[in-house]
Design a protein around this motif. Sequence first.
Motif, PDB file in Angstrom:
ATOM      1  N   HIS A 196     -16.556 -28.160   2.715  1.00 40.27           N
ATOM      2  CA  HIS A 196     -16.849 -27.885   3.454  1.00 40.27           C
ATOM      3  C   HIS A 196     -18.375 -26.777   2.683  1.00 40.27           C
ATOM      4  N   SER A 197     -17.495 -26.464   1.116  1.00 39.55           N
ATOM      5  CA  SER A 197     -18.345 -25.505   0.348  1.00 39.55           C
ATOM      6  C   SER A 197     -18.604 -26.109  -1.028  1.00 39.55           C
ATOM      7  N   ALA A 198     -19.440 -25.525  -1.957  1.00 36.69           N
ATOM      8  CA  ALA A 198     -18.982 -25.334  -3.157  1.00 36.69           C
ATOM      9  C   ALA A 198     -19.681 -24.465  -3.866  1.00 36.69           C
ATOM     10  N   SER A 199     -19.024 -23.546  -5.527  1.00 34.07           N
ATOM     11  CA  SER A 199     -19.214 -22.949  -5.991  1.00 34.07           C
ATOM     12  C   SER A 199     -19.776 -23.652  -7.317  1.00 34.07           C
ATOM     13  N   VAL A 200     -20.903 -23.599  -8.404  1.00 37.46           N
ATOM     14  CA  VAL A 200     -20.275 -24.103  -9.498  1.00 37.46           C
ATOM     15  C   VAL A 200     -21.296 -23.202 -10.721  1.00 37.46           C
ATOM     16  N   THR A 201     -20.186 -22.062 -11.563  1.00 34.43           N
ATOM     17  CA  THR A 201     -20.407 -21.511 -12.713  1.00 34.43           C
ATOM     18  C   THR A 201     -21.195 -21.946 -13.757  1.00 34.43           C
ATOM     19  N   LEU A 202     -21.835 -21.503 -14.381  1.00 31.96           N
ATOM     20  CA  LEU A 202     -22.191 -21.720 -16.174  1.00 31.96           C
ATOM     21  C   LEU A 202     -21.977 -20.205 -16.770  1.00 31.96           C
ATOM     22  N   ARG A 203     -21.304 -21.071 -17.357  1.00 30.23           N
ATOM     23  CA  ARG A 203     -21.450 -19.489 -18.793  1.00 30.23           C
ATOM     24  C   ARG A 203     -21.772 -19.573 -19.986  1.00 30.23           C
ATOM     25  N   LEU A 204     -21.950 -18.927 -20.609  1.00 27.14           N
ATOM     26  CA  LEU A 204     -22.529 -19.131 -22.085  1.00 27.14           C
ATOM     27  C   LEU A 204     -21.392 -17.731 -22.969  1.00 27.14           C
ATOM     28  N   SER A 205     -20.590 -18.179 -23.839  1.00 24.28           N
ATOM     29  CA  SER A 205     -19.847 -17.140 -24.775  1.00 24.28           C
ATOM     30  C   SER A 205     -19.337 -16.599 -23.736  1.00 24.28           C
ATOM     31  N   VAL A 234     -23.050 -23.863   1.349  1.00 26.82           N
ATOM     32  CA  VAL A 234     -22.020 -23.691   2.249  1.00 26.82           C
ATOM     33  C   VAL A 234     -22.776 -25.426   3.191  1.00 26.82           C
ATOM     34  N   VAL A 235     -22.315 -26.038   2.888  1.00 27.77           N
ATOM     35  CA  VAL A 235     -22.818 -27.346   3.843  1.00 27.77           C
ATOM     36  C   VAL A 235     -21.358 -28.306   3.758  1.00 27.77           C
ATOM     37  N   THR A 236     -21.976 -29.214   5.188  1.00 25.02           N
ATOM     38  CA  THR A 236     -21.059 -30.571   5.401  1.00 25.02           C
ATOM     39  C   THR A 236     -21.204 -31.466   5.386  1.00 25.02           C
ATOM     40  N   ASP A 237     -22.477 -31.631   4.755  1.00 25.89           N
ATOM     41  CA  ASP A 237     -23.385 -32.799   5.043  1.00 25.89           C
ATOM     42  C   ASP A 237     -22.528 -34.054   3.142  1.00 25.89           C
ATOM     43  N   ILE A 261     -14.517 -26.268  -5.041  1.00 24.00           N
ATOM     44  CA  ILE A 261     -14.748 -26.543  -3.971  1.00 24.00           C
ATOM     45  C   ILE A 261     -13.384 -25.973  -2.843  1.00 24.00           C
ATOM     46  N   GLY A 262     -14.223 -25.445  -1.599  1.00 27.17           N
ATOM     47  CA  GLY A 262     -13.796 -25.076  -0.370  1.00 27.17           C
ATOM     48  C   GLY A 262     -13.278 -25.869   0.391  1.00 27.17           C
ATOM     49  N   GLY A 263     -12.380 -25.738   1.178  1.00 23.92           N
ATOM     50  CA  GLY A 263     -12.227 -26.767   2.510  1.00 23.92           C
ATOM     51  C   GLY A 263     -12.716 -26.171   3.216  1.00 23.92           C
ATOM     52  N   ALA A 264     -11.576 -26.573   4.347  1.00 26.71           N
ATOM     53  CA  ALA A 264     -12.090 -25.686   6.275  1.00 26.71           C
ATOM     54  C   ALA A 264     -12.043 -24.485   6.171  1.00 26.71           C
ATOM     55  N   MET A 265     -12.867 -23.878   6.736  1.00 24.52           N
ATOM     56  CA  MET A 265     -13.041 -22.187   7.089  1.00 24.52           C
ATOM     57  C   MET A 265     -11.790 -22.104   8.512  1.00 24.52           C
ATOM     58  N   ILE A 266     -11.436 -20.897   8.141  1.00 15.91           N
ATOM     59  CA  ILE A 266     -10.569 -20.450   9.353  1.00 15.91           C
ATOM     60  C   ILE A 266     -10.724 -18.985   9.284  1.00 15.91           C
ATOM     61  N   VAL A 313      -9.538 -23.247  -1.507  1.00 12.96           N
ATOM     62  CA  VAL A 313     -10.099 -23.664  -2.606  1.00 12.96           C
ATOM     63  C   VAL A 313      -9.884 -24.134  -3.266  1.00 12.96           C
ATOM     64  N   GLN A 314      -9.925 -25.535  -4.230  1.00 10.02           N
ATOM     65  CA  GLN A 314      -9.659 -26.096  -5.466  1.00 10.02           C
ATOM     66  C   GLN A 314     -11.043 -25.932  -6.664  1.00 10.02           C
ATOM     67  N   HIS A 315     -10.100 -25.451  -7.499  1.00 11.03           N
ATOM     68  CA  HIS A 315     -10.603 -24.702  -7.995  1.00 11.03           C
ATOM     69  C   HIS A 315     -10.171 -25.600 -10.112  1.00 11.03           C
ATOM     70  N   LEU A 316     -11.623 -25.752 -10.429  1.00 12.98           N
ATOM     71  CA  LEU A 316     -11.396 -25.814 -12.339  1.00 12.98           C
ATOM     72  C   LEU A 316     -12.565 -25.917 -12.848  1.00 12.98           C
ATOM     73  N   ALA A 317     -11.722 -25.686 -14.220  1.00 10.42           N
ATOM     74  CA  ALA A 317     -12.778 -24.819 -15.138  1.00 10.42           C
ATOM     75  C   ALA A 317     -12.694 -25.323 -16.413  1.00 10.42           C
ATOM     76  N   GLN A 318     -13.831 -24.744 -16.965  1.00  9.48           N
ATOM     77  CA  GLN A 318     -13.439 -25.163 -19.015  1.00  9.48           C
ATOM     78  C   GLN A 318     -12.948 -23.949 -19.414  1.00  9.48           C
ATOM     79  N   THR A 319     -12.399 -23.804 -20.919  1.00 13.93           N
ATOM     80  CA  THR A 319     -11.971 -22.460 -21.218  1.00 13.93           C
ATOM     81  C   THR A 319     -12.727 -22.922 -22.413  1.00 13.93           C
ATOM     82  N   GLU A 320     -13.276 -23.864 -23.264  1.00 12.69           N
ATOM     83  CA  GLU A 320     -13.433 -24.254 -24.268  1.00 12.69           C
ATOM     84  C   GLU A 320     -15.283 -25.212 -24.059  1.00 12.69           C
ATOM     85  N   PRO A 321     -16.228 -24.576 -24.808  1.00 13.63           N
ATOM     86  CA  PRO A 321     -17.365 -26.110 -24.588  1.00 13.63           C
ATOM     87  C   PRO A 321     -17.115 -27.317 -24.433  1.00 13.63           C
TER      88      PRO A 321
END
Length: 616
Positions: A79-88, A98-101, A145-150, A228-236
């Motif tokens: 139902h939603s998503a967030s992407v974060t980019l980090r440098l150092s 927040v869209v469901t399409d 990535i977010g699931g259903a709103m409660i 939320v399902q959360h995936l992230a890199q710890t190093e590039p």
Amino acid sequence: MPPRNTRGAARQRPIALAIGAALTCILVLSPPPHAAAAAATVGMPGAAQTLEAYHEVSAWVRAWDAPAEPSFVDPEGAHSASVTLRLSGVIVGRGTEVVTDGTAVWRAARGAMLQATERAPVARDALRDEALRDTAQRMTIDVQIGGAMIPLAGATFSDAANQVSHGVEGVAARVGQRVRAYFPGALLSANTSSAQGLIAACADLDLPPLGLDTLRADHGVILYRFPVQHLAQTEPGEEPVFLFRGGRVLSHAAVSERTLRDASRAIVRHLMSRELRRDDVHVMMGDYQPWLDSYDPLVASPVQRALTAYALFRHASGGWVDRADGVRAARFAWTQLDLIAAHDKASLRDPVVASAFIAAAAHAGARPPGLRDRDERDDDALLAAALRTLDAYDPDAGWDNAIPDAARALVAYALSVGAGVIPDDLSPPDETRALARSATRALFRETPPGMLVAMSPWLGWAELALLDEGAPVPAATALREMRELVWRHQITVADAGDDAPDFLGGVVFTASRSMLPNWQAARPVALLATMLADPRLTDADETGAELARLSRSLRFLLQLTVDDALMHMFRDRDRAIGGVRASPWDQRLQIDANVATLLAIDETLRATAALRETRP
């Protein structure tokens, strides 16, 4: 607000990760077998599809070219998503949608890349596009990535936030068709509470700063939480890891003598990383905020420096400590006492600072080479500390009212170990020990059993320091009752459930403001480790059960330490790694938390070594 209390309630609303067997090689958190069913129940996006979506984002970022047309890569149930980019470690781009399409991930990735294009430290010239692609190879990618709103009930923002598993679930606000959301990774990496996230979401909707009941009545606002399902890199360049409350969940089996030794060394390195040298003066920085790469306060207080010295002196004497490491720790500890003597002597008028100074001096040992020669400043400081410590308690008049109740135990401990360093002409050793005995007995008499935890480990250590080897422990019954009280409030597997596996082994202090576990568990654990190896306080047939309980709490303390998985949201690895966080949701690396945890771990290592010798 911290996350809601999960004791009991944890089993009513499990939040787990549904992980396919083919993916377990890259996972940090291994879910229970029923995780897939639980995820489906609460509308959690699937792990396998989440990983596929992550790799799509990764390909776009590395090429620095997201599709111009909508890309339908969202996992089922998103139902939603967030992407974060980090440098150092610094955020250069973040997109939240927040869209469901089916396009939430694509939209969030494009938003993050557009923001990073403006923020990235790249020259604005003809080679900018090529430079951006090169810079993208050094970025780390964080996808949620977010699931259903409660919907959330509650009359206030705090009431609503208490229904949120902070750091695991996101929060959102809606007015009409407009929705604004904050994901758990964003809140954790900014050390922001779920209540603050809800307030910020309302502000993003241009709502006035009013109470929740008014916003509902006048503007029709609706608040939500979402899994939320959360995936992230710890190093590039590395494969991502699935995260739970921003990090990985340690299993109980991870607690071993080796991991405890590694953690002990890491905490020592972290404490010593606070050293700042200016004009031949060594300053110890204060509590570290890794999400900002800053210290607040800038400089550690005298009592923090003295207690750090105490913990490092004790660490340096551990039989498991490498000699060179021990010398470095002792040198840093001596430097803290020297600084107090040379520049903060006035602070020794405070009985708590004075007592911490005496306790550290009593465990100091010989001065390592490379330090300044001892001079009259050191003698004056020791005299001032001794005078104030001795004046803190009078057998007839009682305690100095200026000393907080919990700090009185530290005074008693300083008196109990200070006979060897307090000048004889000021107080002969026998008189010092008699005063310590009177102060210790008074505290045990005057302190209700339920409050003895607040005086740990100092009061218990004071009691034991005053006794000859093998002599009966006058407060044995009180100490045993305190231990049982701690274990009754320890979070078990059943308490934690799937909703809060990272809380396992923590201790909920019902008298504290927080009804959730935090670093304060380290204080009684340090004393309970001492009691484990003392046959006067732990019978041989009790050792196994006590060691198992102690191990659970050590698991929780290790959970608080900063490891590689947590580094995805921090800026400076050398300053953060190995440090002890205030709690699973509070990223502050406080000196008090690190000192207490170091004492607890080192005391456990001493206890297990003693048990091997006395109870093979």
